[in-house]
Design a protein around this motif. Sequence first.
Motif, mmCIF file in Angstrom:
data_model
loop_
_atom_site.group_PDB
_atom_site.id
_atom_site.type_symbol
_atom_site.label_atom_id
_atom_site.label_comp_id
_atom_site.label_asym_id
_atom_site.label_seq_id
_atom_site.Cartn_x
_atom_site.Cartn_y
_atom_site.Cartn_z
ATOM 1 N N GLN A 107 -5.626 3.961 -1.479
ATOM 2 C CA GLN A 107 -5.851 3.839 -0.044
ATOM 3 C C GLN A 107 -4.943 4.783 0.738
ATOM 4 O O GLN A 107 -5.359 5.354 1.751
ATOM 5 C CB GLN A 107 -5.623 2.390 0.394
ATOM 6 C CG GLN A 107 -6.721 1.443 -0.069
ATOM 7 C CD GLN A 107 -6.546 0.038 0.466
ATOM 8 O OE1 GLN A 107 -5.630 -0.253 1.222
ATOM 9 N NE2 GLN A 107 -7.446 -0.859 0.069
ATOM 10 N N TYR A 111 -6.674 7.321 3.195
ATOM 11 C CA TYR A 111 -6.478 7.165 4.635
ATOM 12 C C TYR A 111 -5.717 8.331 5.245
ATOM 13 O O TYR A 111 -5.797 8.562 6.452
ATOM 14 C CB TYR A 111 -5.757 5.851 4.927
ATOM 15 C CG TYR A 111 -6.598 4.625 4.601
ATOM 16 C CD1 TYR A 111 -7.989 4.710 4.539
ATOM 17 C CD2 TYR A 111 -6.019 3.398 4.343
ATOM 18 C CE1 TYR A 111 -8.766 3.612 4.239
ATOM 19 C CE2 TYR A 111 -6.786 2.284 4.040
ATOM 20 C CZ TYR A 111 -8.154 2.396 3.993
ATOM 21 O OH TYR A 111 -8.935 1.303 3.693
ATOM 22 N N THR A 146 -0.831 1.861 5.329
ATOM 23 C CA THR A 146 -1.975 2.570 5.903
ATOM 24 C C THR A 146 -3.132 1.605 6.122
ATOM 25 O O THR A 146 -3.333 0.661 5.356
ATOM 26 C CB THR A 146 -2.408 3.702 4.966
ATOM 27 O OG1 THR A 146 -2.694 3.162 3.676
ATOM 28 C CG2 THR A 146 -1.312 4.749 4.835
ATOM 29 N N ALA A 148 -7.360 1.598 7.825
ATOM 30 C CA ALA A 148 -8.458 2.483 8.200
ATOM 31 C C ALA A 148 -8.552 2.687 9.707
ATOM 32 O O ALA A 148 -8.721 3.819 10.191
ATOM 33 C CB ALA A 148 -9.780 1.923 7.656
ATOM 34 N N SER A 151 -5.768 4.842 10.936
ATOM 35 C CA SER A 151 -5.912 6.216 10.451
ATOM 36 C C SER A 151 -6.976 6.976 11.232
ATOM 37 O O SER A 151 -6.799 8.158 11.556
ATOM 38 C CB SER A 151 -6.263 6.204 8.962
ATOM 39 O OG SER A 151 -5.231 5.609 8.213
ATOM 40 N N VAL A 230 -15.059 5.365 11.201
ATOM 41 C CA VAL A 230 -14.533 5.748 9.886
ATOM 42 C C VAL A 230 -15.666 6.218 8.978
ATOM 43 O O VAL A 230 -15.559 7.249 8.293
ATOM 44 C CB VAL A 230 -13.779 4.564 9.250
ATOM 45 C CG1 VAL A 230 -13.410 4.880 7.800
ATOM 46 C CG2 VAL A 230 -12.532 4.238 10.051
ATOM 47 N N SER A 405 -3.004 -4.172 6.390
ATOM 48 C CA SER A 405 -4.354 -4.146 5.849
ATOM 49 C C SER A 405 -4.775 -5.557 5.458
ATOM 50 O O SER A 405 -4.024 -6.268 4.767
ATOM 51 C CB SER A 405 -4.417 -3.216 4.635
ATOM 52 O OG SER A 405 -5.604 -3.408 3.915
ATOM 53 N N ILE A 453 -13.096 4.820 0.639
ATOM 54 C CA ILE A 453 -12.958 4.383 2.032
ATOM 55 C C ILE A 453 -14.214 3.653 2.484
ATOM 56 O O ILE A 453 -14.144 2.571 3.088
ATOM 57 C CB ILE A 453 -12.671 5.601 2.937
ATOM 58 C CG1 ILE A 453 -11.281 6.169 2.649
ATOM 59 C CG2 ILE A 453 -12.794 5.212 4.406
ATOM 60 C CD1 ILE A 453 -10.984 7.446 3.386
#
Length: 759
Positions: A107, A111, A146, A148, A151, A230, A405, A453
């Motif tokens: 990840q 990300y 991190t 999504a 990011s 995303v 997360s 992702i």
Amino acid sequence: MGPSEASGQRDTQALLPVPQAMELRKRDYHVERPLLNQEQLEELGCWTSATGTRQWRTWFQCSRARARALLFQHLPVLAWLPRYPLRDWLLGDLLAGLSVAIMQLPQGLAYALLAGLPPVFGLYSSFYPVFVYFLFGTSRHISVGTFAVMSVMVGSVTESLAPDENFLQAVNSTIDEAARDATRVELASTLSVLVGLFQVGLGLVRFGFVVTYLSEPLVRGYTTAASVQVFVSQLKYVFGLQLSSRSGPLSLIYTVLEVCSKLPQSVVGTVVTALVAGVVLVLVKLLNDKLHRRLPLPIPGELLTLIGATAISYGVGLKHRFGVDIVGNIPAGLVPPAAPSPQLFASLVGYAFTIAVVGFAIAISLGKIFALRHGYRVDSNQELVALGLSNLIGGIFQCFPVSCSMSRSLVQEGAGGNTQVAGAVSSLFILIIIVKLGELFRDLPKAVLAAAIIVNLKGMLMQFTDIPSLWKSNRMDLLIWLVTFVATILLNLDIGLAVAVVFSLLLVVVRTQLPHYSVLGQVTDTDIYQDVAEYSEAREVPGVKVFRSSATMYFANAELYSDALKQRCGIDVDHLMSQKKKRLRKKEQKLKRLQKTLQKQTAASEGTSVSIHVNTSVRDMESNNVEDSKAQASTGNEVEDIAAGGQEDTKASNGSTLKALGLPQPHFHSLVLDLSALSFVDTVCIKSLKNIFRDFREIEVEVYLAACHTPVVTQLEAGHFFDASITKQHLFASVHDAVLFALQHPKSSPANPVLMTKL
């Protein structure tokens, strides 16, 4: 309790099932107390105004105990780590930390691409912030690192302020990737420092409550829209396309259109790689879901896919033979700290505040969920400080902004994690990869990271199921969800969030302007008053109108409250008042003509000049009329009739009553306003209440207030609501008290009632 009351209660119990009736008999009670207005209630309860606590004085007190408490408050690891039960929790935390690290590695790499940065900076962002949160955080189960949504927000900033077009080389029109990446890393790290400064500052001034303005439908609609962002941002890696960098309103729409127009240029090898990786990841996740009870730990599908894809890419030569884009060089070791660029602050400050609020909202919402599940408390202000320090220190070490997360947090909890020792273990594992093993992933295809992702977006994309559930449960929340989603899709993440917050706050104001107004009736044989439109056994008390609003009254809805009150009363108050004033003016003019007639007749009969004082007010005029009619009894039949009429009106409240004026009278003599919904009052509310007293008294209806909370009474006193005509004797402890008093004193002023109310 009298016979009628006992029979009424027996009838009520007969309507209930046998167990409920037996329980009701056990709980029968009888209370007899005096009827209480506000003055008597304050005297009976020995009311005293609450003295304001000056908490700020404690901020400047200095002692060893206070210093120790502050240290433990702002550095929680010192409070719980010395009491850490090694035998009970260590094994679970080690396994949870290893499981989270296995997820954190792919990840972090993926990300970072999402943020528009080289993959290694995702590993840095999975190490420094996690370890800092271990020291300062109060949640025992969330996995910081991190994420999504964060990011993609960072990616929108880096791609808008450092687009590819700015780094085209004049020789062959190719992009100078090294210069572009260096600029974007500087932007992301400076942004992280600003985000951290915002979060730490807000936490120190105890501004953690700001997240309460982000409702759950708003956050879920926003994260769903971000997941769509995303997904679209990864299409270029899935199809191997070179797309233009876009930002601002409608950028997502333009990106989708460009992807569709360039689909014929897709790299077949990249598409096949992404599809194979995606299918493998989905199958592993399905297998984990099916065997989660039998497996001690979930199968690390992402890590296995990354290792397998890297090995195949290196062995087959995907980049050279099929044109598949790979991660490239991943430097081993840590980068030295670097100071942020102050010249970038002005262009990043707006983005930083938005990212700070969104990141904290996601972290605190997850933290509170786990805290409720495991029975401990999360300090929202300290969480803000901890997350801010993670971003601040991480920004100095070239990290981009992070949050927590949901997927990793669930894995950390499910694998047996009990404290943030699991987070520290995962960060140390990531450190080993950064120092020794990171360079092994240089042949990893970017399409595999994009597939990872997209597969991990399943949880957020499943939030589309909120639409039918909210349609059934709460359509106002559905409206917030949809507006947030559409605004974020069309206007981008930063402007979309601002629009969503403003809309949700405006919707709250609108909902207070459209409350439920009701006329109350007494439920038979009780002191309970409910809406007569909803309760068939609720009956209006003859001669008394009881009115209630479901929302507090303030400047935005005070006029609407007054209008609804006059409408629900069943009489046109304003028309009746205007008719009364019109007829009083006519009577005044008639009395003036009478005075002139008397003046002329007296002067003619005596032959002298008579000076008569004319008082234009209705009451003085009529009393003068009576005296003059007695003195001038021989002035003729018309004058005698008018004077006689004046005497009769004087007996009936000086002739200004509705009956004397020939106007219809209201079918009730008292109005009770149930103010139990009031949480505060402002100057507009006070003026509206005074106008209600004035208007209804003009039509001979006395007004009473009931069920005011003590802070509201204090605010009414401070706003000079009470005066000679409106006293605390017009304010009663309950609606029942006010109704009983109104029945015993129709069209009269309160004067120390001694009635007894039976409950």
